[in-house]
Scaffold this motif. Sequence first.
Motif, short mmCIF file in Angstrom:
data_model
loop_
_atom_site.label_atom_id
_atom_site.label_comp_id
_atom_site.label_asym_id
_atom_site.label_seq_id
_atom_site.Cartn_x
_atom_site.Cartn_y
_atom_site.Cartn_z
N ASP A 489 0.81 -1.22 0.00
CA ASP A 489 0.00 0.00 0.00
C ASP A 489 0.84 1.26 0.00
OD1 ASP A 489 -2.00 -1.77 0.08
OD2 ASP A 489 -2.50 -1.47 2.22
N GLY A 490 1.95 1.20 0.77
CA GLY A 490 2.74 2.41 0.90
C GLY A 490 3.72 2.57 -0.24
N VAL A 491 4.76 1.77 -0.19
CA VAL A 491 5.86 1.93 -1.14
C VAL A 491 5.38 1.79 -2.59
CG1 VAL A 491 8.09 0.99 -1.86
CG2 VAL A 491 7.49 1.05 0.56
N LEU A 492 4.57 0.73 -2.78
CA LEU A 492 4.12 0.45 -4.13
C LEU A 492 3.26 1.60 -4.68
CD1 LEU A 492 4.77 -1.98 -5.81
CD2 LEU A 492 2.57 -2.97 -5.17
N GLY A 493 2.34 2.11 -3.80
CA GLY A 493 1.45 3.20 -4.22
C GLY A 493 2.24 4.45 -4.63
N LYS A 494 3.22 4.72 -3.75
CA LYS A 494 4.00 5.93 -4.02
C LYS A 494 4.79 5.77 -5.31
CE LYS A 494 4.41 7.39 0.73
NZ LYS A 494 5.14 7.09 1.96
N ILE B 9 -11.26 12.01 -7.56
CA ILE B 9 -10.14 11.05 -7.44
C ILE B 9 -9.99 10.66 -5.97
CG2 ILE B 9 -7.66 10.70 -7.78
CD1 ILE B 9 -7.82 12.90 -9.96
N VAL B 10 -10.17 9.34 -5.71
CA VAL B 10 -10.01 8.86 -4.32
C VAL B 10 -8.76 7.99 -4.24
CG1 VAL B 10 -11.16 7.65 -2.41
CG2 VAL B 10 -12.53 8.75 -4.22
N ASP B 11 -7.77 8.53 -3.55
CA ASP B 11 -6.55 7.73 -3.33
C ASP B 11 -5.80 8.32 -2.15
OD1 ASP B 11 -4.79 5.75 -5.61
OD2 ASP B 11 -4.01 6.29 -3.61
N ASP B 12 -5.23 7.43 -1.34
CA ASP B 12 -4.55 7.93 -0.14
C ASP B 12 -3.13 8.42 -0.43
OD1 ASP B 12 -3.96 5.31 -0.70
OD2 ASP B 12 -3.57 4.75 1.39
N HIS B 13 -2.67 8.16 -1.66
CA HIS B 13 -1.33 8.67 -1.98
C HIS B 13 -1.43 9.91 -2.81
CE1 HIS B 13 0.64 5.20 -0.35
NE2 HIS B 13 -0.16 4.38 -1.07
N PRO B 14 -0.99 11.04 -2.29
CA PRO B 14 -1.04 12.31 -3.03
C PRO B 14 -0.33 12.20 -4.39
CG PRO B 14 -0.33 12.67 -0.77
CD PRO B 14 -0.43 11.20 -0.94
N LEU B 15 0.72 11.40 -4.40
CA LEU B 15 1.47 11.23 -5.65
C LEU B 15 0.58 10.65 -6.76
CD1 LEU B 15 4.97 9.89 -4.60
CD2 LEU B 15 4.49 11.75 -6.19
N ILE B 16 -0.23 9.66 -6.33
CA ILE B 16 -1.10 8.99 -7.30
C ILE B 16 -2.19 9.97 -7.75
CG2 ILE B 16 -2.69 7.05 -7.64
CD1 ILE B 16 -0.99 5.47 -5.68
N VAL B 17 -2.72 10.71 -6.74
CA VAL B 17 -3.74 11.71 -7.09
C VAL B 17 -3.19 12.65 -8.14
CG1 VAL B 17 -5.12 13.62 -6.20
CG2 VAL B 17 -4.79 11.56 -4.80
N LYS B 18 -1.95 13.03 -7.88
CA LYS B 18 -1.30 13.95 -8.82
C LYS B 18 -1.15 13.31 -10.19
CE LYS B 18 2.05 17.52 -8.31
NZ LYS B 18 3.45 17.83 -8.00
N ALA B 19 -0.82 12.02 -10.17
CA ALA B 19 -0.63 11.29 -11.44
C ALA B 19 -1.93 11.27 -12.23
CB ALA B 19 -0.16 9.88 -11.13
#
Lengths: 674, 225
Positions: A489-494, B9-19
Amino acid sequence: MANRINSIVVLLIILLVSSCTSKVKPIEGVQSIKEMDSIYYLIDQSKTLQDVNKQNEYLLKAYHNSRILEDDSLKSKALSKITIEALRIRSFDLFKIANKDRFQIVLQLKDSMGIGECYWRYGNFYLATEDLDSTYYAYHEANKIFEDIEYDYGSGSMLYGMAIIKQDLRDYTGSEILAFQAIKKLKSLKKNTTLYLCYHLLGANFYDLKEYEKALFYHEKAIEYLKSLKYKSNYKELSLNSIGLVYLQMKNYNLAINSFKEALENHDLRKTDTRFYTAVLDNLTYSRFLNGETLNIEEKFNEALKIRDSIHYVSGVVISDLRLAEYYGVKGDTTKAISYAKEAGRLAKTVNNHRDRLAALKLLSQLDRSHTTGYLEAYVSLSDSLQAQDRAIRNKFTRIEYETDEYIEETKRLTTQNILISVIGGIAFLVLILLYFIRQQRAKNKELLFEQEQQKANEEIFALMLKQQAKLDEGRTEERHRISEELHDGVLGKLFGTRVGLGYLALSGEDNDVKDYKSYIGELQTIEKEIRDISHALKDHVLSAESGFITVIEDYVGNLAKIHKFGYRIDNDEQISWDAIDYKLKVTLYRIIQEAVQNVVKHAKANNIAIAFSLSQDTLQLKIEDDGEGFDNKKSKKGIGIKNMESRILKHNGKLQVNSKIGSGTTLTVTVLI
Amino acid sequence: MTQTLNVLIVDDHPLIVKAYQGALNHFNKIKPEYSFNISTANDCEQAYAKIQQASKGEGIDLVFLDISLPPTNDGEIVSGEDLGVVMRELLPETKIMVSTTYTKNVRLNSILRSVNPDGFLIKNDLTPEILTEAIETVIVDPPYYGKAVLKFLRKKSSKDFVIDRIDRRMLYELSRGTKMGEMPEILNLSIAAIERRKRILKEEFNVDGKGDRELLTAAEEAGFI
C-alpha cells in the motif's frame, strides 16, 4: 543259670547267621575277588572241620588274608563272616581283633548297619564271657542304631537280648517290658523264631515270679509260634521242659511227669543236646520222686549224674547232687544227703552258680541240724552279697538307660528346637522376602508415578512449546503481513504515483534522453512488480507457516544432535496439515520420537537418525531410522521404552513396528489413522 | 462543444492523485472537447462526504477509486470497495474506474461482483498510454478492463462447474490459514459436512486423495480464491 545263658548265646548266634546270610550283596570290584574267594573258601573249610583248633587255624588264616584288603565294605563283609565263626567256636581272641578291625572300617564308611552289627556281636561275645553289663551296654548301643535306621528285626533281637540279661538279674518286670517291646517290633516281620524265644522268655519270667498260670499261658503261646517254624531245633522239648517245671512248682506232678515224658519222646535229644537231655531226665525223675513214686528213683538220679559227670557238665552235676541229697534226706540217710549237698555247694562255688550254692546251703541247714545256724548265716550273707551285686548291676543298667533316655530327650529337645528355629527362620525369611517385595513394588509404583508425572510435565512442556511456537509463528506472520502491507500500500502506491506522474511529464530534450527516460519509467514498473511479488510472497507464506509441530521436533532433535554429535534429517510431508491433527496425537508422536531418539542415543551408538512423516490416504506414517548397532529383534524382550511407545500409540488405534538386526540399525514405524 | 465532467479522485497517496490529475490534463490536451472539474479525497471519510455532497448537487461523472484506503471514522466504510457500493446506491450514473494494486483473484472477483466497475485497472500494469486509453473508453464506451482482469475473467468462465457461496467461503478461509477447528463456527456447518465438501471439491479440482494445499493451489489457479 549259666547253662541257660549258654544255650541262648547259641540261639542268638544262629539268628545272626541267618540274618546275615539273607543280606549277601553282590561282590563289588574285580581285583579283590581272588582274595575274597580265598577268604570265603577258608571260612567254608573251617565249618566242615570237627576239631576246634583246626577250625581256629583256618579262620586265623582267613583273617590274615583279609588284612591285605582295602578298608571297604567287602573287607567288612569278610570280617563279619570271620567274627560269626569265631564266636561259634568260642575263639574269643580272634573275635576281638576281627570285630575291632571291622568296627573301625564301618565307622570310617559310616555304615550304620555295620556299626549296629558290630555292637550286636560284641554283645554276643560279652554274653558268652558272661560279662552281663558289657553285654547289656553293647545290645543297647546296637538297638539305638537299629532304631535310628528303623531296622526292626535287629532292634527286636537286641531288645530280646537285653530282656534275657534283665531276667538273669531277676529284674523280671524290666525283662517283661523289654520282651514285649521286642514282640512289638517283630510281630509284623513274622520273625517267628525270635517271637517264640520272646514268649518263652516271658513264660520263664512268670515262672520265676511264681505266677504259674501266666507262665503256662506264655509257654502255650510260644508253642503256637513253634508250629510255623521250619527249623525247630529242640524248641518243642525246651517248651515242654519249661511247662513241666511250671507244673512241678504247682505240685501238679502228674502233668509235670507227662510233659517231661513227652519231651523225652524225642530220641535224638540225647545226641543233639546231651546237657538238656540230662536236665529233662533229671526233672522227670525228680517229679516222680516228689509224686511219691519209689521205683528206680535212685537209679535214674544217678544215671543223670553219671552222664553229666562224663561230659564235665558241672552245673548239671550240682543239680544232680542237690536232688540226690534231697532224696537221701527224705529217705533218712542224712550222712549221704549232707555229703551230696556239701559236694553240690563246693562245685557250685567253682562255677559261680550262686543260686545252686544257696540251694545247697539251705538244704544243708535243714539236713545238718548241728550246724544249722552256721549254714543259715552263710546263706543269708551270700544271698545279701548276691542281691547287692545284682542291684549294683541293675543300677548300672539304669544308668545306661537313663543316659539313653537323656540322650533321646536331648535329641527330642534339640529336634523341637531345630524345628522351632527353622519354622521361625522360615517365617522370618518369608517376612523379609515379603517386605523386600513390598518395598520393591513401592519403589516401582513410585517410579511409575514419577514417570507419569514426568510425562505429564513433558506433555505440558510440549503444549507450551507448541503454543510458544504458534505465537512465534503468529508474530512472524503478523510482521510479514505488516511488511507486505506496507510494501503494497505504501511503497508500491507511491512508486506507482511517481511513475505515472513522471509518465505524463512532456519532456523535451534530445531523442536519446527521452528514450532513456521512457526506459527508466519501464524499469520503475519492473521494480514495482518485484516489490509486489515480494509483498505477495510474504503473505503467501501463510500456508506453509502451519508447521509448528515440525519445528518443535526439529528443535528437540537438533539440540540432542548437538549434544550427542549425530546427524539427523527430518522429512515432513507437505500434505499433512498438522494444525488439523488432534493435539493429543501430536503429543504422542512427539513423545514417541523423544523416546526413540533417546534410545538411539543411549543404546544404539548411531551416527545418523532419519525421521520421516508421510501420508497416504488417511494413514499417517512416522518412520524413525538409525544406523546404529541394532539388536536381535526375536531374542530380546521388549523394553519398557518400546512397551510405553506401543501403549501410547495404541490409544490412538495405531500400530508400532520395530525392525532391527544386529549390526544394521533399527527402524521404528508408527502407523495411525487420522 | 466542450463537455465538462465532474471527476472525483479517491486515493490515499497524493502522488497517485497527482498522477491521475496529470493524466486528465494530458487527456484534455489531446481531446480538448473534454474538460474536467476535479476534486480529490485521501481517505474514505473525505470521499464519503464528497459523494454525499455530490449526490445532493450536480453528481459525479467519473470516479478514480483506490481499494485500500483509510476507513471512515465510524468504521462503517473500510475500503474503496465499500465506497464503490455506496456510490452505486447514491450515484447510480457515475462511472467508476477502480484502480488497485491487488491482483489476488479473490479480491478481483469480489470487486467485480459488488461494484461492477466501468473500468478496472491494476496499477502495476498501468502506463500513461493505457491510462489514457482507459479514461477515453470509460467516458465513451465502458467498460475498460485491464489485462490482468481480463485474464481472470477468462479463466473463471472456462470452469463449467459451479461452486456455491459456502464452498467459496470455505476455500477463502482455508487459504487464510483458518484452522479446521474454527471452521464449523464460521460456516455454520458440522466438521463432517465441511470435510465432505472438501472431498467433493478435491474431486472437482482433480486433486482427490491429496492435501488441502493442493486443493487451494488448484482453486486459486481457477480463480475461485
